[in-house]
Design a protein around this motif. Sequence first.
Motif, PDB file in Angstrom:
ATOM      1  N   THR A   1     -26.016  13.114 -55.536  1.00  0.00           N
ATOM      2  CA  THR A   1     -26.410  14.199 -56.437  1.00  0.00           C
ATOM      3  C   THR A   1     -26.725  13.663 -57.830  1.00  0.00           C
ATOM      4  N   LYS A   2     -25.893  12.738 -58.322  1.00  0.00           N
ATOM      5  CA  LYS A   2     -26.172  12.132 -59.621  1.00  0.00           C
ATOM      6  C   LYS A   2     -27.501  11.382 -59.596  1.00  0.00           C
ATOM      7  N   GLY A   3     -27.775  10.690 -58.503  1.00  0.00           N
ATOM      8  CA  GLY A   3     -29.041   9.970 -58.374  1.00  0.00           C
ATOM      9  C   GLY A   3     -30.238  10.907 -58.402  1.00  0.00           C
ATOM     10  N   ILE A   4     -30.116  12.045 -57.741  1.00  0.00           N
ATOM     11  CA  ILE A   4     -31.209  13.029 -57.745  1.00  0.00           C
ATOM     12  C   ILE A   4     -31.431  13.576 -59.146  1.00  0.00           C
ATOM     13  N   LEU A   5     -30.349  13.872 -59.849  1.00  0.00           N
ATOM     14  CA  LEU A   5     -30.484  14.398 -61.208  1.00  0.00           C
ATOM     15  C   LEU A   5     -31.100  13.377 -62.157  1.00  0.00           C
ATOM     16  N   VAL A   6     -30.717  12.114 -62.035  1.00  0.00           N
ATOM     17  CA  VAL A   6     -31.297  11.064 -62.882  1.00  0.00           C
ATOM     18  C   VAL A   6     -32.778  10.884 -62.545  1.00  0.00           C
ATOM     19  N   ALA A   7     -33.118  10.897 -61.248  1.00  0.00           N
ATOM     20  CA  ALA A   7     -34.517  10.749 -60.856  1.00  0.00           C
ATOM     21  C   ALA A   7     -35.350  11.928 -61.351  1.00  0.00           C
ATOM     22  N   MET A   8     -34.784  13.121 -61.279  1.00  0.00           N
ATOM     23  CA  MET A   8     -35.509  14.296 -61.767  1.00  0.00           C
ATOM     24  C   MET A   8     -35.714  14.204 -63.287  1.00  0.00           C
ATOM     25  N   ALA A   9     -34.705  13.719 -64.005  1.00  0.00           N
ATOM     26  CA  ALA A   9     -34.844  13.552 -65.459  1.00  0.00           C
ATOM     27  C   ALA A   9     -35.910  12.507 -65.780  1.00  0.00           C
ATOM     28  N   CYS A  10     -36.026  11.485 -64.948  1.00  0.00           N
ATOM     29  CA  CYS A  10     -37.039  10.443 -65.177  1.00  0.00           C
ATOM     30  C   CYS A  10     -38.455  10.989 -65.032  1.00  0.00           C
ATOM     31  N   THR A  11     -38.627  12.031 -64.219  1.00  0.00           N
ATOM     32  CA  THR A  11     -39.974  12.593 -64.045  1.00  0.00           C
ATOM     33  C   THR A  11     -40.449  13.350 -65.272  1.00  0.00           C
ATOM     34  N   PHE A  12     -39.609  13.581 -66.251  1.00  0.00           N
ATOM     35  CA  PHE A  12     -40.021  14.251 -67.485  1.00  0.00           C
ATOM     36  C   PHE A  12     -40.552  13.270 -68.528  1.00  0.00           C
ATOM     37  N   PHE A  13     -40.460  11.968 -68.258  1.00  0.00           N
ATOM     38  CA  PHE A  13     -40.927  10.963 -69.202  1.00  0.00           C
ATOM     39  C   PHE A  13     -42.119  10.217 -68.621  1.00  0.00           C
ATOM     40  N   GLU A  14     -43.150  10.124 -69.388  1.00  0.00           N
ATOM     41  CA  GLU A  14     -44.396   9.498 -68.935  1.00  0.00           C
ATOM     42  C   GLU A  14     -44.227   7.984 -68.738  1.00  0.00           C
ATOM     43  N   ALA A  15     -43.235   7.386 -69.365  1.00  0.00           N
ATOM     44  CA  ALA A  15     -43.026   5.937 -69.236  1.00  0.00           C
ATOM     45  C   ALA A  15     -42.677   5.550 -67.797  1.00  0.00           C
ATOM     46  N   PHE A  16     -42.102   6.462 -67.034  1.00  0.00           N
ATOM     47  CA  PHE A  16     -41.728   6.172 -65.646  1.00  0.00           C
ATOM     48  C   PHE A  16     -42.853   6.474 -64.659  1.00  0.00           C
ATOM     49  N   ASN A  17     -43.980   6.949 -65.148  1.00  0.00           N
ATOM     50  CA  ASN A  17     -45.115   7.248 -64.272  1.00  0.00           C
ATOM     51  C   ASN A  17     -45.976   5.999 -64.132  1.00  0.00           C
ATOM     52  N   VAL A  18     -45.489   5.036 -63.367  1.00  0.00           N
ATOM     53  CA  VAL A  18     -46.192   3.773 -63.147  1.00  0.00           C
ATOM     54  C   VAL A  18     -47.224   3.992 -62.042  1.00  0.00           C
ATOM     55  N   PRO A  19     -48.491   3.628 -62.282  1.00  0.00           N
ATOM     56  CA  PRO A  19     -49.505   3.838 -61.245  1.00  0.00           C
ATOM     57  C   PRO A  19     -49.324   2.841 -60.087  1.00  0.00           C
ATOM     58  N   VAL A  20     -49.070   3.369 -58.911  1.00  0.00           N
ATOM     59  CA  VAL A  20     -48.917   2.559 -57.705  1.00  0.00           C
ATOM     60  C   VAL A  20     -49.666   3.245 -56.566  1.00  0.00           C
ATOM     61  N   PHE A  21     -49.988   2.473 -55.538  1.00  0.00           N
ATOM     62  CA  PHE A  21     -50.610   3.023 -54.340  1.00  0.00           C
ATOM     63  C   PHE A  21     -49.476   3.480 -53.426  1.00  0.00           C
ATOM     64  N   TRP A  22     -49.198   4.787 -53.391  1.00  0.00           N
ATOM     65  CA  TRP A  22     -48.005   5.313 -52.758  1.00  0.00           C
ATOM     66  C   TRP A  22     -47.916   5.086 -51.246  1.00  0.00           C
ATOM     67  N   PRO A  23     -49.026   5.031 -50.466  1.00  0.00           N
ATOM     68  CA  PRO A  23     -48.844   4.776 -49.023  1.00  0.00           C
ATOM     69  C   PRO A  23     -48.170   3.440 -48.718  1.00  0.00           C
ATOM     70  N   ILE A  24     -48.393   2.431 -49.571  1.00  0.00           N
ATOM     71  CA  ILE A  24     -47.725   1.144 -49.362  1.00  0.00           C
ATOM     72  C   ILE A  24     -46.225   1.292 -49.587  1.00  0.00           C
ATOM     73  N   LEU A  25     -45.824   2.074 -50.602  1.00  0.00           N
ATOM     74  CA  LEU A  25     -44.404   2.306 -50.844  1.00  0.00           C
ATOM     75  C   LEU A  25     -43.761   3.041 -49.667  1.00  0.00           C
ATOM     76  N   VAL A  26     -44.475   4.012 -49.114  1.00  0.00           N
ATOM     77  CA  VAL A  26     -43.934   4.762 -47.970  1.00  0.00           C
ATOM     78  C   VAL A  26     -43.753   3.841 -46.767  1.00  0.00           C
ATOM     79  N   MET A  27     -44.764   3.033 -46.464  1.00  0.00           N
ATOM     80  CA  MET A  27     -44.662   2.120 -45.320  1.00  0.00           C
ATOM     81  C   MET A  27     -43.564   1.078 -45.537  1.00  0.00           C
ATOM     82  N   TYR A  28     -43.453   0.567 -46.757  1.00  0.00           N
ATOM     83  CA  TYR A  28     -42.420  -0.413 -47.044  1.00  0.00           C
ATOM     84  C   TYR A  28     -41.030   0.203 -46.924  1.00  0.00           C
ATOM     85  N   PHE A  29     -40.873   1.454 -47.381  1.00  0.00           N
ATOM     86  CA  PHE A  29     -39.570   2.112 -47.267  1.00  0.00           C
ATOM     87  C   PHE A  29     -39.222   2.359 -45.799  1.00  0.00           C
ATOM     88  N   ILE A  30     -40.177   2.801 -44.994  1.00  0.00           N
ATOM     89  CA  ILE A  30     -39.915   3.029 -43.566  1.00  0.00           C
ATOM     90  C   ILE A  30     -39.518   1.725 -42.882  1.00  0.00           C
TER      91      ILE A  30
END
Length: 142
Positions: free
Chosen positions: A72-101
């Motif tokens: 729960t703490k991790g979700i709250l910290v991640a949600m707070a990070c989405t309010f700051f533009e500094a954490f919006n790093v441009p990445v190709f998300w399908p590669i992240l999904v495949m790597y996580f799987i």
Amino acid sequence: MIRVYLLQGWYIVTYALGIYHLNLFIAFLSPKVDPSLMEDSDDGPSLPTKQNEEFRPFIRRLPEFKFWHAATKGILVAMACTFFEAFNVPVFWPILVMYFIMLFCITMKRQIKHMIKYRYIPFTHGKRTYKGKEDAGKTFAS
């Protein structure tokens, strides 16, 4: 996840949250004392050998309450990070999904092999029920 989907960004934050949750889940599935580090000459767990030693079949490295609290703490910290533009790093998300799987499958395969090798099951399936003797169905009158 809905916020990241609607904003179409912050994929690296979501990926980091997924890795963190995977780490918590592995700690939740693992025993407190690793049986591979306690290699003795015998095969498998042993009974208590001392008078004051208590038999414990499975103690988690990360208890359930601490697992949910940290998640729960991790979700709250991640949600707070989405309010700051500094954490919006441009990445190709399908590669992240495949790597996580791929990372999830490899990690869980290793964990399941460890569980099978040392014969521990971190989940209970409820209280075991036993059947009594079969009733013949006939009564004898004397």
